[in-house]
Design a protein around this motif. Structure first.
Motif, PDB file in Angstrom:
ATOM      1  N   ALA A 227       0.770  -1.390   0.095  1.00  0.00           N
ATOM      2  CA  ALA A 227       0.065   0.025  -0.040  1.00  0.00           C
ATOM      3  C   ALA A 227       0.791   1.218  -0.106  1.00  0.00           C
ATOM      4  O   ALA A 227       0.521   2.155  -0.699  1.00  0.00           O
ATOM      5  CB  ALA A 227      -0.971   0.191   1.095  1.00  0.00           C
ATOM      6  N   ALA A 228       2.058   1.026   0.893  1.00  0.00           N
ATOM      7  CA  ALA A 228       2.817   2.293   1.050  1.00  0.00           C
ATOM      8  C   ALA A 228       3.624   2.407  -0.308  1.00  0.00           C
ATOM      9  O   ALA A 228       3.781   3.792  -1.001  1.00  0.00           O
ATOM     10  CB  ALA A 228       3.833   2.192   2.134  1.00  0.00           C
ATOM     11  N   GLY A 231       1.294   3.871  -3.176  1.00  0.00           N
ATOM     12  CA  GLY A 231       1.221   5.470  -3.164  1.00  0.00           C
ATOM     13  C   GLY A 231       2.396   6.296  -3.344  1.00  0.00           C
ATOM     14  O   GLY A 231       2.201   7.281  -3.993  1.00  0.00           O
ATOM     15  N   TYR A 232       3.268   6.076  -2.954  1.00  0.00           N
ATOM     16  CA  TYR A 232       4.608   6.669  -3.047  1.00  0.00           C
ATOM     17  C   TYR A 232       5.123   6.586  -4.545  1.00  0.00           C
ATOM     18  O   TYR A 232       5.313   7.782  -5.285  1.00  0.00           O
ATOM     19  CB  TYR A 232       5.801   6.108  -2.218  1.00  0.00           C
ATOM     20  N   GLY A 363      -4.916  -0.848  -0.920  1.00  0.00           N
ATOM     21  CA  GLY A 363      -4.137   0.371   0.054  1.00  0.00           C
ATOM     22  C   GLY A 363      -3.894   1.645  -0.606  1.00  0.00           C
ATOM     23  O   GLY A 363      -3.905   2.767  -0.390  1.00  0.00           O
ATOM     24  N   GLY A 364      -3.387   1.337  -1.839  1.00  0.00           N
ATOM     25  CA  GLY A 364      -2.973   2.286  -3.001  1.00  0.00           C
ATOM     26  C   GLY A 364      -3.745   3.409  -3.086  1.00  0.00           C
ATOM     27  O   GLY A 364      -3.683   4.536  -2.752  1.00  0.00           O
ATOM     28  N   VAL A 367      -4.403   5.708   0.085  1.00  0.00           N
ATOM     29  CA  VAL A 367      -3.384   6.653   0.046  1.00  0.00           C
ATOM     30  C   VAL A 367      -3.683   7.836  -1.001  1.00  0.00           C
ATOM     31  O   VAL A 367      -3.402   8.955  -0.946  1.00  0.00           O
ATOM     32  CB  VAL A 367      -2.058   6.066  -0.330  1.00  0.00           C
ATOM     33  N   ILE A 370      -6.316  10.189   0.197  1.00  0.00           N
ATOM     34  CA  ILE A 370      -5.964  11.146   1.125  1.00  0.00           C
ATOM     35  C   ILE A 370      -5.370  12.297   0.492  1.00  0.00           C
ATOM     36  O   ILE A 370      -5.315  13.389   0.878  1.00  0.00           O
ATOM     37  CB  ILE A 370      -4.794  10.435   2.053  1.00  0.00           C
ATOM     38  N   SER A 379      -0.578  12.432   1.807  1.00  0.00           N
ATOM     39  CA  SER A 379      -0.596  11.013   1.269  1.00  0.00           C
ATOM     40  C   SER A 379       0.940  10.481   1.613  1.00  0.00           C
ATOM     41  O   SER A 379       1.015   9.355   1.863  1.00  0.00           O
ATOM     42  CB  SER A 379      -0.856  11.000  -0.561  1.00  0.00           C
ATOM     43  N   SER A 382       1.382   9.241   5.165  1.00  0.00           N
ATOM     44  CA  SER A 382       0.689   7.967   5.421  1.00  0.00           C
ATOM     45  C   SER A 382       1.335   6.837   4.801  1.00  0.00           C
ATOM     46  O   SER A 382       1.463   5.921   5.361  1.00  0.00           O
ATOM     47  CB  SER A 382      -0.910   8.219   5.063  1.00  0.00           C
ATOM     48  N   ALA A 383       2.081   6.979   3.657  1.00  0.00           N
ATOM     49  CA  ALA A 383       2.937   6.008   2.963  1.00  0.00           C
ATOM     50  C   ALA A 383       4.004   5.523   3.959  1.00  0.00           C
ATOM     51  O   ALA A 383       4.432   4.629   4.221  1.00  0.00           O
ATOM     52  CB  ALA A 383       3.166   6.390   1.655  1.00  0.00           C
ATOM     53  N   LEU A 386       2.802   3.576   7.195  1.00  0.00           N
ATOM     54  CA  LEU A 386       2.226   2.340   6.782  1.00  0.00           C
ATOM     55  C   LEU A 386       3.391   1.306   6.684  1.00  0.00           C
ATOM     56  O   LEU A 386       3.201   0.068   6.816  1.00  0.00           O
ATOM     57  CB  LEU A 386       1.641   2.319   5.407  1.00  0.00           C
TER      58      LEU A 386
END
Length: 402
Positions: A227-228, A231-232, A363-364, A367, A370, A379, A382-383, A386
């Protein structure tokens, strides 16, 4: 194998955004949906293909994957032509088909390639081989960046067509030179159906995970890592463009990100070379300490990017995050294989990959939401958060080894 795959990937993905936006005219929603389709495909097929590798042959699984990947990338590079040839099917539909093929092909390779290497040369030698292959991959990526920029100037889809051809050629090369001498398929009754054989292999892999509680925890927390990373990976470039603003220099957007990619690759190459010298890859405790340090470095880099006050700070954070990933990938692969049984190695590695795909799929988007609801900085924060459970897991492993 690592060199050619990395070269093909670098040629395709360095300028993929330019191709998708300027030639295929995909909108932001379609770009996100591409990633979702890819990860859902991996999630569905990873367990199946991992079992195939453990039940029948790692070599065959890898070679099948190479040909499917080559075909999938060729489809993506030909999406516009295919759409014009058959007007009932849109460009985006062909892109979705290519992502499904990409996902299926990758699941045949993922897990099977590492399991094959470890079986052929032994766990003691595998760590060094994985580190050297990572170094070769980074060298190939550096070469691919320049090729990608040059090819995209000739035709925006040429990088994808080139990458597809390279994967197909690699598949043909492996048919000739790739040997499999140590793999022992699981024993089954002569009349056992293929489905029962594969089910039995999967259940054996699940038992391995149950017998190793820390391995089960790693699979669980990989959901958070997925998930992290999703997002990143999708937000750091938009953050540099809109959140920081690129310096007012006579450099194109593509060139800026080519420069960043080249710098990150060189930094990762140096880091991998130092890791080869300093880390005893046959010592499980030292490998665990290295993973703890690199995970902490990655978390710090993501959080640093989220609070970056200026462009230079942000670039330094991006480079640190990229270097930590480049160095940790072969070390993490070595650590996992130290805790796996040969007969179910590819299956368990596929379970880990599945949990990563689940994290990216589930999860992506959270993120990303957000970022839409608050800001890209939120975001990125939060990444980073996580990934904290992964740091706690490696800390626990080190304590137990001590």
């Amino acid at each position: 194998m690592s060199f050619i795959m990395a070269l093909a990937n670098s040629i395709m993905f360095t300028t993929s955004g330019i191709y998708h936006v300027t030639s295929l005219h995909l909108n932001p929603f379609e770009l996100v949906l591409m990633g979702t389709v890819l990860e859902l495909t991996v999630l569905v097929f990873e367990g199946i293909t991992g079992v195939v590798a453990d039940t029948y042959s790692r070599r065959i699984s890898v070679i099948i994957g190479m040909f499917i990947l080559g075909f999938g990338f060729a489809v993506e590079g030909s999406a516009l032509w295919l759409s014009e040839a058959g007007s009932l099917i849109s460009v985006f539909a062909w892109v979705v088909v290519s992502q499904i093929l990409f996902g299926i092909g990758w699941t045949f390779v993922s897990g099977a390639n590492t399991a094959w290497v470890v079986d052929e040369i032994g766990e003691e030698q595998a760590g060094g081989i994985l580190m050297r292959s990572q170094r070769m991959s980074l060298i190939a990526s550096l070469l691919g960046i320049g090729c990608s920029v040059g090819f995209s100037m000739i035709a925006p889809n040429l990088p994808y067509l080139t990458g597809g051809v390279l994967y197909a050629l690699l598949g043909m090369l492996l048919l000739v030179i790739m040997k499999e001498t140590k793999f022992v398929p699981q024993e089954h009754a002569p009349q056992t159906s293929h489905f029962k054989r594969m089910t039995g292999t999967w259940l054996s892999g699940a038992k391995v995970v149950r017998r190793h509680p820390l391995l089960g925890v790693i699979i669980a927390v990989t959901v958070f890592t997925g998930a992290a990373s999703e997002g990143y990976d999708r937000l750091w470039q938009p953050f540099l463009i809109s959140g920081m603003g690129l310096p007012d220099l006579p450099v194109s957007l593509a060139a800026w990100f080519g420069i960043v990619a080249a710098a990150a690759t060189l930094l990762g190459l140096g880091g991998v070379r130092l890791a080869e010298k300093w880390i005893d890859m046959s010592n499980q405790r030292k490998v665990s300490i290295a993973m703890f340090a690199l995970t902490g470095m990655r978390i710090a880099a993501v959080l640093s990017l989220a609070v970056a006050p200026n462009f230079a700070w942000a670039i330094a954070s991006v480079l640190m995050a990229s270097a930590s990933v480049s160095i940790s990938e072969p070390i993490y692969g070595t650590w996992l294989n130290m805790n796996l049984e040969s007969k179910t190695r590819a299956t368990v590695l596929s379970m880990v990959s599945q949990s990563d795909a689940l994290g990216q799929t589930a999860g992506g988007p959270v993120v990303g939401w957000i970022g839409s609801r608050y800001s890209i900085r939120a975001s990125l924060l939060s990444a980073g958060v996580l990934m904290l459970p992964v740091l706690a897991v490696f800390a626990r492993i080190i304590r137990r080894r001590t």
